[in-house]
Design a protein around this motif. Sequence first.
Motif, PDB file in Angstrom:
ATOM      1  N   PHE A 149       0.887  -1.204   0.061  1.00 41.88           N
ATOM      2  CA  PHE A 149       0.070   0.149  -0.068  1.00 41.88           C
ATOM      3  C   PHE A 149       1.000   1.420   0.013  1.00 41.88           C
ATOM      4  N   ASN A 150       0.911   1.968  -1.031  1.00 42.83           N
ATOM      5  CA  ASN A 150       1.652   3.157  -1.144  1.00 42.83           C
ATOM      6  C   ASN A 150       0.926   4.266  -2.219  1.00 42.83           C
ATOM      7  N   PRO A 151       0.097   5.187  -1.592  1.00 40.03           N
ATOM      8  CA  PRO A 151      -0.554   6.219  -2.254  1.00 40.03           C
ATOM      9  C   PRO A 151       0.359   7.158  -2.801  1.00 40.03           C
ATOM     10  N   CYS A 152       1.625   7.279  -2.550  1.00 38.27           N
ATOM     11  CA  CYS A 152       2.316   8.455  -2.768  1.00 38.27           C
ATOM     12  C   CYS A 152       3.233   8.358  -4.182  1.00 38.27           C
ATOM     13  N   THR A 153       2.184   8.165  -5.146  1.00 40.69           N
ATOM     14  CA  THR A 153       2.797   8.244  -6.432  1.00 40.69           C
ATOM     15  C   THR A 153       3.004   9.743  -7.074  1.00 40.69           C
ATOM     16  N   LEU A 154       3.851   9.490  -8.179  1.00 40.90           N
ATOM     17  CA  LEU A 154       4.056  10.692  -8.713  1.00 40.90           C
ATOM     18  C   LEU A 154       2.988  11.373  -9.524  1.00 40.90           C
ATOM     19  N   GLU A 155       1.973  10.851  -9.565  1.00 41.49           N
ATOM     20  CA  GLU A 155       0.783  11.349  -9.969  1.00 41.49           C
ATOM     21  C   GLU A 155       0.148  12.045  -9.107  1.00 41.49           C
ATOM     22  N   ASN A 156       0.169  11.561  -7.873  1.00 38.86           N
ATOM     23  CA  ASN A 156      -0.689  12.207  -6.956  1.00 38.86           C
ATOM     24  C   ASN A 156      -0.041  13.514  -6.359  1.00 38.86           C
ATOM     25  N   LEU A 157       1.294  13.292  -6.251  1.00 39.41           N
ATOM     26  CA  LEU A 157       2.068  14.469  -5.822  1.00 39.41           C
ATOM     27  C   LEU A 157       1.832  15.641  -6.636  1.00 39.41           C
ATOM     28  N   PHE A 196       0.472  10.936   5.139  1.00 35.40           N
ATOM     29  CA  PHE A 196       0.753  11.976   4.457  1.00 35.40           C
ATOM     30  C   PHE A 196       1.991  11.685   3.721  1.00 35.40           C
ATOM     31  N   CYS A 197       1.909  12.223   2.422  1.00 34.31           N
ATOM     32  CA  CYS A 197       3.146  11.935   1.263  1.00 34.31           C
ATOM     33  C   CYS A 197       3.951  13.347   1.461  1.00 34.31           C
ATOM     34  N   ASP A 198       5.102  13.008   1.719  1.00 33.70           N
ATOM     35  CA  ASP A 198       6.145  14.366   1.832  1.00 33.70           C
ATOM     36  C   ASP A 198       6.524  14.983   0.225  1.00 33.70           C
ATOM     37  N   SER A 199       7.386  15.966   0.294  1.00 36.52           N
ATOM     38  CA  SER A 199       7.683  16.190  -1.030  1.00 36.52           C
ATOM     39  C   SER A 199       8.812  15.202  -1.763  1.00 36.52           C
TER      40      SER A 199
END
Length: 666
Positions: free
Chosen positions: A611-619, A637-640
């Motif tokens: 499970f990892n929603p911190c994709t480039l598209e989401n960022l 929370f996905c950081d920069s």
Amino acid sequence: MMTHFVHVYVLLLGYFLLNDASKPDDPLQGTNPVCADICASSEAHVELDLSEPRIQRENERAQVTLHPTGSGRCREPALLEIPLSKLGPHGIVKFDLSFGPVLHNYSIDIGFTYEENTTVHSVNIFNQQVSIEYRLNNEQHIDISEQSVTLLEPGEDLTIYISNEWIQIENKLRQHPKLTVQFNRTDALFFNPNASHLSVGLNRNINGKQTGIGLCFANLTFIECFADKESALDIDVNNKTYVQRDLENINWISHLTYLDPNADVRECTAQGVVRLTFDPFGSRRIARFDLSMGSQIHGFTFNIGDSATNNGYGGDGGTTSNSAEIHSNDNRFYIWANTKICGDTLLLKIDYNVIEPFDNITILVSNERVELTNHRSYHQILSNPYLYALARQNVTCNCFDSLCYPGVQPDNDIYFGINRVIGGTYRPGTGVCDANVNWIQCKKIDVSPRNKYEPVTTPELTTTTTTTTTIISSTIPIDITMKLPEHSTEVINHMEISLLTMTTEGNNQNDTLASIGSTMIYSDETTTEQHIITSTENQVDYMTTTDIDTRQPIELTSQLSSVYEATSSTPRLIHLLTNSSQFLTTEEITQRTTATTITTTEIATHLTTSFNPCTLENLRANFVYHEYPLDKHKFVFCDSEGKMNIIACSPNYVWSQSEQSCVLPG
């Protein structure tokens, strides 16, 4: 005759209006920036640690209420109430803020909450957006709005100045434009019929309906300037007269006179030089000059310098290295550094069309700082270590031209040349008709000592520990969940390793070698021992978030070491070799169970999908907050850098994806 009377009336009316404009009704008007720069105490009056939480230093001007939640570092909320009666009409509150690695919701909210629970004026930081909002009459219409999403990044510091007529927000570590709002007298920020307190929410909004994450430390410094209503020196250049009220710190070096007593033009041409002595360690640290210009502007209308022989263009005839100066020449305005500067020129600034006929010029001079405005369109503030040396800086050899000044002592004086340069009448000017000089003084506000807290101690314990280790080998995709220290969050790592179950029991056993796929574990002999744990002082370090970088492989060594250390209270040596080409034969595991009490601890892993929603598209879409599927009391929370951080809400709160915030259930 009637025409002549009207002409004289207009001239007199213009003269009195000019005089009124040159001498301000309130000498402190417009002095907030210089007071904030020069009069701030080196130590804060209120110091708050929002990780423990603790009040490190207190002051009677602020009432602090902590709301401990045990949420962890940079997450504890607090509310400050500052009575406006304690600030005064020209008081300034300086906030020095330090932020953690995650900014979410309100990390600070400053404003006024009225009976109907509406915030009319507000300065706040929501996520990474810094905002200033001013509502003159009601909550629906915003009269002033300033925002920035680039002024603050996680882990940085921010400084906020707030007063009745001025707000400024700056990040001093980065070259970024300051966020500044000026208020006039009718639309003052503080003093209106509805407000009695300035409220400050830390890691929450003012009314407490929303909490936030990110503010770790908050220091408050109270700043206040004062000035005499009457100027220290009023000069009528046209009539060559003056009224001097400060006879101790202001002295005439050259009294008012005409360069050519027989000249036909006498309007605004008289010349003179005045010396002002500052008190760098007392209250007298800022000098204010208000100049009224006449109908003709020519030459050097004013010259304010650090040297008794300043003569324009950065020169002083080699008198001292403390020789910074400012001056006009026609409509131009110059700022010159002293000769301690290393470079090809002493010129720091030149601007055109600054001095015009009938202008009213205000100049504020202080240590290593100058400020000038013509009250039209020009307002220049320059702080530089090579400007005025008014804190007893040493006289040194010049870096600019290698001259030295043996025997020359530092002073705290500046010189004011009127319609001439300071050093002589050979560079004259025409234009200053009236000059008012006054001191802007710093009020001393006492700083209390820091509060003392006793360190956390661990009581003396006696324990008996014996262990048996059983290892079962299997290779399947798993998800390891580790419990971190108290008040911390859970960390979810995803990888494929051998399923490992360790059971700890009381035992005596021989050295054992066991093979688990490509992993070798060495376990030394364990015997029953008695350990005495003495009392020690510990400082608890609360963790807020743990970064998870799913792009990098996770070392099996660190994972198994963490599991092992969590199950044993006696030292062990574990070597983990992840070389898939090496296989070791499993030796016979012998086990002798003693009759002592058996203590069992099991660490089990849970199977889950990656499970990892911190994709480039989401960022790229700024979609950085997500639900955490395993616990509704947490969010992602996905950081920069694309790292996933699992963060727990405050106690009793749950995550709402639609609100993008932790909220109370229902």
